[in-house]
Structures are given as C-alpha cells and as structure tokens.
Design a protein around this motif. Sequence first.
Motif, PDB file in Angstrom:
ATOM      1  N   ASN A 163       9.473   0.542 -51.447  1.00 61.85           N
ATOM      2  CA  ASN A 163       8.631   1.222 -50.854  1.00 61.85           C
ATOM      3  C   ASN A 163       8.917   1.577 -49.115  1.00 61.85           C
ATOM      4  O   ASN A 163       8.774   1.773 -48.347  1.00 61.85           O
ATOM      5  N   THR A 164       8.890   0.356 -48.111  1.00 65.60           N
ATOM      6  CA  THR A 164       9.457   0.081 -46.914  1.00 65.60           C
ATOM      7  C   THR A 164      10.795   0.884 -46.578  1.00 65.60           C
ATOM      8  O   THR A 164      11.377   1.489 -45.590  1.00 65.60           O
ATOM      9  N   THR A 165      11.601   0.031 -47.812  1.00 65.38           N
ATOM     10  CA  THR A 165      12.901   0.928 -46.602  1.00 65.38           C
ATOM     11  C   THR A 165      13.054   2.239 -47.115  1.00 65.38           C
ATOM     12  O   THR A 165      13.656   3.233 -46.201  1.00 65.38           O
ATOM     13  N   LEU A 166      12.404   2.782 -48.398  1.00 66.66           N
ATOM     14  CA  LEU A 166      12.215   4.250 -48.259  1.00 66.66           C
ATOM     15  C   LEU A 166      11.483   5.307 -47.559  1.00 66.66           C
ATOM     16  O   LEU A 166      11.058   6.961 -47.608  1.00 66.66           O
ATOM     17  N   LYS A 167      10.163   4.357 -46.487  1.00 68.91           N
ATOM     18  CA  LYS A 167       9.629   5.395 -45.722  1.00 68.91           C
ATOM     19  C   LYS A 167      10.420   6.030 -44.910  1.00 68.91           C
ATOM     20  O   LYS A 167      10.608   6.776 -43.595  1.00 68.91           O
ATOM     21  N   THR A 168      12.004   4.859 -44.602  1.00 67.70           N
ATOM     22  CA  THR A 168      12.826   5.634 -43.199  1.00 67.70           C
ATOM     23  C   THR A 168      13.517   6.488 -44.378  1.00 67.70           C
ATOM     24  O   THR A 168      15.380   6.776 -43.009  1.00 67.70           O
ATOM     25  N   GLN A 169      14.261   6.281 -45.327  1.00 72.96           N
ATOM     26  CA  GLN A 169      15.516   6.913 -45.780  1.00 72.96           C
ATOM     27  C   GLN A 169      15.264   7.072 -46.851  1.00 72.96           C
ATOM     28  O   GLN A 169      14.467   6.952 -48.044  1.00 72.96           O
ATOM     29  N   ASP A 170      16.043   8.271 -47.277  1.00 75.53           N
ATOM     30  CA  ASP A 170      15.415   8.785 -48.496  1.00 75.53           C
ATOM     31  C   ASP A 170      16.037   8.317 -50.084  1.00 75.53           C
ATOM     32  O   ASP A 170      15.713   8.692 -51.102  1.00 75.53           O
ATOM     33  N   PHE A 171      17.384   7.554 -50.128  1.00 79.45           N
ATOM     34  CA  PHE A 171      17.997   7.023 -50.958  1.00 79.45           C
ATOM     35  C   PHE A 171      17.745   5.863 -50.953  1.00 79.45           C
ATOM     36  O   PHE A 171      18.374   5.557 -50.035  1.00 79.45           O
ATOM     37  N   LEU A 172      18.057   4.564 -51.970  1.00 80.91           N
ATOM     38  CA  LEU A 172      18.164   3.395 -51.044  1.00 80.91           C
ATOM     39  C   LEU A 172      19.859   3.861 -50.880  1.00 80.91           C
ATOM     40  O   LEU A 172      20.529   2.459 -49.536  1.00 80.91           O
ATOM     41  N   GLY A 173      20.627   4.279 -51.126  1.00 79.85           N
ATOM     42  CA  GLY A 173      22.518   4.547 -50.564  1.00 79.85           C
ATOM     43  C   GLY A 173      22.333   5.011 -49.089  1.00 79.85           C
ATOM     44  O   GLY A 173      23.644   5.292 -49.428  1.00 79.85           O
ATOM     45  N   GLY A 174      21.444   5.655 -48.567  1.00 76.34           N
ATOM     46  CA  GLY A 174      20.813   6.295 -47.219  1.00 76.34           C
ATOM     47  C   GLY A 174      20.400   7.346 -47.532  1.00 76.34           C
ATOM     48  O   GLY A 174      19.219   8.425 -47.985  1.00 76.34           O
ATOM     49  N   THR A 175      21.755   8.742 -47.087  1.00 79.70           N
ATOM     50  CA  THR A 175      20.560   9.636 -47.398  1.00 79.70           C
ATOM     51  C   THR A 175      21.233  10.190 -48.654  1.00 79.70           C
ATOM     52  O   THR A 175      20.932  11.402 -49.072  1.00 79.70           O
ATOM     53  N   HIS A 176      21.814  10.253 -49.706  1.00 87.92           N
ATOM     54  CA  HIS A 176      22.255   9.969 -50.869  1.00 87.92           C
ATOM     55  C   HIS A 176      22.435   8.785 -51.812  1.00 87.92           C
ATOM     56  O   HIS A 176      22.597   7.847 -51.165  1.00 87.92           O
ATOM     57  N   PRO A 177      22.289   9.861 -53.013  1.00 87.61           N
ATOM     58  CA  PRO A 177      21.675   8.443 -53.539  1.00 87.61           C
ATOM     59  C   PRO A 177      23.310   7.348 -54.182  1.00 87.61           C
ATOM     60  O   PRO A 177      23.703   8.114 -54.439  1.00 87.61           O
ATOM     61  N   THR A 178      23.130   5.927 -54.540  1.00 94.47           N
ATOM     62  CA  THR A 178      24.310   5.553 -54.920  1.00 94.47           C
ATOM     63  C   THR A 178      24.044   4.966 -56.347  1.00 94.47           C
ATOM     64  O   THR A 178      22.856   4.809 -56.565  1.00 94.47           O
ATOM     65  N   TYR A 179      24.743   3.853 -57.134  1.00 99.10           N
ATOM     66  CA  TYR A 179      24.562   3.333 -58.028  1.00 99.10           C
ATOM     67  C   TYR A 179      23.143   2.443 -58.019  1.00 99.10           C
ATOM     68  O   TYR A 179      22.052   1.842 -58.937  1.00 99.10           O
ATOM     69  N   VAL A 180      23.238   2.111 -56.857  1.00 92.75           N
ATOM     70  CA  VAL A 180      21.959   1.231 -56.452  1.00 92.75           C
ATOM     71  C   VAL A 180      20.401   1.445 -56.944  1.00 92.75           C
ATOM     72  O   VAL A 180      19.529   0.930 -57.665  1.00 92.75           O
ATOM     73  N   ASP A 181      20.604   3.526 -56.633  1.00 94.87           N
ATOM     74  CA  ASP A 181      19.729   3.700 -56.372  1.00 94.87           C
ATOM     75  C   ASP A 181      18.761   4.041 -58.169  1.00 94.87           C
ATOM     76  O   ASP A 181      18.309   4.154 -58.398  1.00 94.87           O
ATOM     77  N   TYR A 182      19.685   4.482 -58.789  1.00 93.84           N
ATOM     78  CA  TYR A 182      20.449   4.088 -60.658  1.00 93.84           C
ATOM     79  C   TYR A 182      19.556   3.537 -60.839  1.00 93.84           C
ATOM     80  O   TYR A 182      18.894   3.828 -61.908  1.00 93.84           O
ATOM     81  N   ILE A 183      19.801   2.033 -60.716  1.00 93.55           N
ATOM     82  CA  ILE A 183      19.561   1.017 -60.810  1.00 93.55           C
ATOM     83  C   ILE A 183      18.280   1.338 -61.470  1.00 93.55           C
ATOM     84  O   ILE A 183      17.591   0.376 -61.938  1.00 93.55           O
ATOM     85  N   LEU A 184      17.662   1.030 -60.381  1.00 95.96           N
ATOM     86  CA  LEU A 184      16.049   1.261 -59.582  1.00 95.96           C
ATOM     87  C   LEU A 184      15.323   1.755 -59.986  1.00 95.96           C
ATOM     88  O   LEU A 184      14.414   1.855 -61.369  1.00 95.96           O
ATOM     89  N   TYR A 185      16.282   3.728 -60.867  1.00 92.55           N
ATOM     90  CA  TYR A 185      15.897   4.367 -61.268  1.00 92.55           C
ATOM     91  C   TYR A 185      15.494   4.482 -62.943  1.00 92.55           C
ATOM     92  O   TYR A 185      14.847   4.729 -63.801  1.00 92.55           O
ATOM     93  N   GLY A 186      16.454   3.615 -64.004  1.00 94.47           N
ATOM     94  CA  GLY A 186      16.363   3.277 -65.002  1.00 94.47           C
ATOM     95  C   GLY A 186      15.231   2.999 -65.332  1.00 94.47           C
ATOM     96  O   GLY A 186      14.791   2.416 -65.869  1.00 94.47           O
ATOM     97  N   LEU A 187      15.368   1.984 -64.385  1.00 95.26           N
ATOM     98  CA  LEU A 187      13.654   0.946 -65.077  1.00 95.26           C
ATOM     99  C   LEU A 187      11.876   1.789 -65.123  1.00 95.26           C
ATOM    100  O   LEU A 187      11.054   1.863 -65.605  1.00 95.26           O
ATOM    101  N   PHE A 188      12.300   2.811 -64.194  1.00 92.31           N
ATOM    102  CA  PHE A 188      11.256   3.774 -64.039  1.00 92.31           C
ATOM    103  C   PHE A 188      11.235   4.641 -65.263  1.00 92.31           C
ATOM    104  O   PHE A 188      10.417   5.348 -65.588  1.00 92.31           O
TER     105      PHE A 188
END
Length: 228
Positions: A163-188
């Motif tokens: 939550n804290t990271t995503l206050k200042t960037q759109d994705f965990l990968g920065g401006t675009h999603p990367t595999y890290v975003d997909y790992i987290l998204y899989g949980l949801f």
Amino acid sequence: MKLYELVGKDKTQGFSPYVWRIRMALAHKGLDVEMVPLIFTEIAKLEACQAKTVPILEHDGAYITDSWDIACYLEDKFPGHPSLFGGDAGKAYANFFNFTSFYNLIIPLFQTLVFDIFEGLDDKDRDYFRSSREARLGKSLEEAHQNQDQNLRLFQKQLWPYNTTLKTQDFLGGTHPTYVDYILYGLFQWAKGVSALSLLQETDPLYDWRTRMDELHDGLGKVITVKS
Ligand SMILES: N[C@@H](CCC(=O)N[C@@H](CS)C(=O)NCC(=O)O)C(=O)O
C-alpha cells in the motif's frame, strides 16, 4: 502452447494463484495459450509429465513446471516480446519476491481461504484436499475456518509495504507492470475465485492497483467473477 490450470466445481474459474501469475505473464508476452482445466486429483495422473502441481506449461513438446521456472522460460524463449523482469536486476528482485510473498502473504491467505477453497471443490477432490490440508494445518478445516477473521487480519497487516509503495507509483514494477505485479495479483485472483471475503478497503492504494491490473491485457483477470 498449453497451460494446465486448477479448477473446482466451476470449470471456468481457475483459482490457483500460481497459475494466475503465469496467465498474466503469457498475456504480457502477447502469447496465445490454450487453457487446460484440471482438478487436484487429476494433476498427478497426467502421464506425459511427472508434475505434482500446476501451473504446467506445455510448449514444443516440453513440459515446464513450477511458476518461477515457467516465467524464466518465457523470458528466455521470447526475448523480442515485452520483458517480464526488465533485466537481470529485475529478475533477481522478482526471485526474492517470489519467496517473500510466499512467506508473508500466501501462508496467511491460505489459512484464511482454506475452508472456502474446500467448499468450491469438485466432489472428487474433497477427501484428498481435506486430508492433505488438515495435515499441513495441523487442525481441521472447520477449526481453521473459525479463525478466518483473525487470519484475514494477519494477511491484511502484511499489506502495508505494498500500500505504501503504491501511493507513489502505479505498479510494483514502476510505471508498468512486471512479473512482481503478476505474483501479487495472483493472490487476489485466488481469493476472488473462491471466496466472498473482501480483502481490501476502497481507500487502499492496492484497491486502485488491483483495478488497474484487472484492466490489463483486455481485462483478462475479469474472467473471475465476484463470489456472493
Ligand atoms: N512452487 C510451485 C507451487 C505450485 C502449487 O502449489 N500449486 C498448487 C495449486 S495452487 C497445486 O497444484 N497443488 C497440487 C496439490 O496440492 O495436490 C509453483 O510456483 O508453481
């Protein structure tokens, strides 16, 4: 290319968090895939490979198991397609996140969802799931369910860094999603596929991030419908 996934009674609602990260990774790479739904007790019966878990990727006569190995395989085999990791440093970080997310997020979420998962299973999987998961939990599924609120709070407490990271960037990968975003998204996607529980508040930066993730790749993640 085929991706073997995990389903319960409803064969359209693949619910494995590990399969979801690969589904998103394949779409990120712009690759078409045929989904092959399996129930738990069908996985070990696949004769062509010795897999015990999904995801399994079948490509060019080879079977690749384990989501991390599949992600690395896709990155190596399709270098001209959008990168999943964004280079070696990104890959090393994603490898680390693969483990920390297991420990910090998957374990408490598994305990939260385990009874809901059981309720949605194909009847043929119920005995296997009960005995294997009760052995893992050290308690009955019903006892785990009694602690659902407590486990949910444990999971939610772990969300602070995201939550804290995503206050200042759109994705965990920065401006675009990367595999890290997909790992987290899989949980949801996992939670959405098996349970009516709501994991996030609308004010959480993760809530808007999940909405952005839902829109990616022609809204692929939206094939999972909200449970009631
Ligand atoms: N480390 C593996 C874990 C995969 C995994 O645990 N998959 C579960 C579904 S979410 C599974 O297939 N379990 C089969 C079983 O428990 O029999 C990966 O990343 O692919």
